[in-house]
Scaffold this active site. Structure first.
Site, PDB file in Angstrom:
ATOM      1  N   GLY A 206      45.248  46.727  73.020  1.00  0.00           N
ATOM      2  CA  GLY A 206      44.965  47.669  72.939  1.00  0.00           C
ATOM      3  C   GLY A 206      43.052  47.112  72.731  1.00  0.00           C
ATOM      4  O   GLY A 206      42.423  46.450  73.339  1.00  0.00           O
ATOM      5  N   GLU A 207      42.629  48.299  71.098  1.00  0.00           N
ATOM      6  CA  GLU A 207      41.096  48.457  70.855  1.00  0.00           C
ATOM      7  C   GLU A 207      40.752  49.480  71.772  1.00  0.00           C
ATOM      8  O   GLU A 207      39.275  49.107  72.306  1.00  0.00           O
ATOM      9  CB  GLU A 207      40.008  46.486  70.916  1.00  0.00           C
ATOM     10  CG  GLU A 207      40.957  45.779  69.983  1.00  0.00           C
ATOM     11  CD  GLU A 207      40.456  44.346  70.004  1.00  0.00           C
ATOM     12  OE1 GLU A 207      39.518  43.928  70.840  1.00  0.00           O
ATOM     13  OE2 GLU A 207      41.389  43.671  69.656  1.00  0.00           O
ATOM     14  N   GLY A 208      41.074  49.347  73.113  1.00  0.00           N
ATOM     15  CA  GLY A 208      39.580  50.679  74.035  1.00  0.00           C
ATOM     16  C   GLY A 208      39.749  49.771  75.199  1.00  0.00           C
ATOM     17  O   GLY A 208      39.289  50.027  76.020  1.00  0.00           O
TER      18      GLY A 208
ATOM     19  N   GLU B  68      42.164  52.230  69.872  1.00  0.00           N
ATOM     20  CA  GLU B  68      42.570  52.065  68.270  1.00  0.00           C
ATOM     21  C   GLU B  68      43.078  50.445  67.699  1.00  0.00           C
ATOM     22  O   GLU B  68      42.782  50.178  69.156  1.00  0.00           O
ATOM     23  CB  GLU B  68      44.001  52.846  68.277  1.00  0.00           C
ATOM     24  CG  GLU B  68      44.696  52.468  69.432  1.00  0.00           C
ATOM     25  CD  GLU B  68      45.651  51.109  69.840  1.00  0.00           C
ATOM     26  OE1 GLU B  68      46.063  50.634  68.626  1.00  0.00           O
ATOM     27  OE2 GLU B  68      45.391  50.824  70.639  1.00  0.00           O
TER      28      GLU B  68
END
Length: 338
Positions: free
Chosen positions: A304-306, A162
């Protein structure tokens, strides 16, 4: 394609979960026992290979087609100063994703994953959860379905992540609502919040729990009231993946918080999920403990960001390479254990 027509169909999909394929699990375990190594000597790599076999329904699972779905959303609660960054950074980072300049671009390229970026109404932040629900029923369903649509039944593995300035605040609220405890037990510094900002975050979560807690009578309402578009999308993606029998690698605190309401409604929900890593966010440690998931990596990441899931995908690929590529004792003409 999996689609949720209304809250009732979402609840039904959550109640009726497919299980891993027992014959494939047995076959994968038998293969592990016959490979040219002492039993158990590859540790968790062996467990990962068997896990993947059960969901892919094949003795030798693959990780040739990995899909990373990264969802972005904006949050009304961000106007309360709960993040070190302004809300416009969400859209700026989405542009960076599309330009190929973010960490997740480099990390998905390294693990061979296809990257899908799904931006969800960035010009329309959710409601401020401290004083109103995050989403209407229709908005929550749209987010859940956006997540479900991002998962392909042709994938061998799905990575979820996300982007959303301020989203550790709804994540903390979701965790506290599902597992109890005070706001202070779940809030953290996120992207580098100072003491004053941390206090504002705790105040927002406390207010949100007091306002919405009595009405959070199931996963849908909990996500609708306390979550966000990208959070609901990850929940929808994970549920769709379960029905498509696609195993999932979870990322950090926000991704795991999105799973918490679903797990509360069905304790079997996370059976198709692996925890990619344990982040530096204290709430993530607590969530993983309550999930009963042992993360593959501890790297102190908090982006984050995967990103953590993308790094962990390399471990999965290694596990499957060993499982599928090693010779058996008979093939190698090596004497097995007595």
């Amino acid at each position: 394609m999996i689609r949720f027509e209304d809250p009732a169909s979402f609840a039904q999909a959550l109640a009726e979960l497919p299980e891993p394929d027992a014959p494939a699990l047995d076959a994968a375990r038998a293969r592990q026992a016959d490979l040219t190594k002492p039993a158990g000597s590859l540790g968790r790599l062996e467990d990962i290979a068997v896990f993947m076999a059960g969901w892919q329904r094949r003795e030798r699972p693959r990780a040739d087609r990995i899909r990373a779905a990264i969802f972005a959303g904006n949050h009304g609660v961000a106007t309360r100063g709960v993040s070190a960054y302004p809300p416009e950074v969400t859209a700026q980072m989405v542009a960076n994703f599309h330009a190929g300049g973010a960490a997740i671009n480099a990390l998905t390229a390294a693990c061979g994953a296809e990257l899908a970026i799904v931006a969800l109404d960035l010009d329309r932040p959710t409601g401020d959860i401290a004083c109103r629900p995050a989403m209407s029923e229709a908005e929550c369903l749209a987010a859940l379905n956006a997540g479900a649509a991002a998962v392909s039944d042709e994938s061998d593995l799905a990575l979820l992540g996300e982007m959303g300035i301020g989203n550790t605040t709804p994540a903390a609220a979701l965790a506290a609502q599902v597992f109890g405890g005070s706001a202070q037990d779940w809030v953290g510094r996120g992207t580098g919040l100072d003491e004053a900002g941390l206090a504002r975050k705790a105040e927002a979560v406390t207010a949100a729990l007091a306002l919405h807690g009595p009405y959070c009578n199931g996963a849908f309402e909990t996500l609708r009231r306390l979550g966000g578009r990208e959070i609901a999308a990850m929940a929808g993606a994970a549920l769709a993946a379960r029905h498509l029998r696609v195993p999932v690698l979870l990322d950090g605190f926000i991704t795991c918080a999105a799973m918490a309401p679903l797990l509360a409604d069905n304790p079997r929900f996370l059976a198709h999920c692996l925890a990619g890593h344990c982040s530096a966010e204290a709430g993530h440690v607590r969530l993983l403990e309550r999930f009963g998931l042992d993360p593959l990596l501890h790297l102190g990441m908090r982006l984050g960001e995967g990103s953590g899931a993308a790094v962990a995908a390399q471990i999965v690929r290694s596990a499957l390479a060993a499982h599928g590529g090693m010779a058996t004792f008979a093939e190698a003409a090596v004497a097995g254990a007595a």
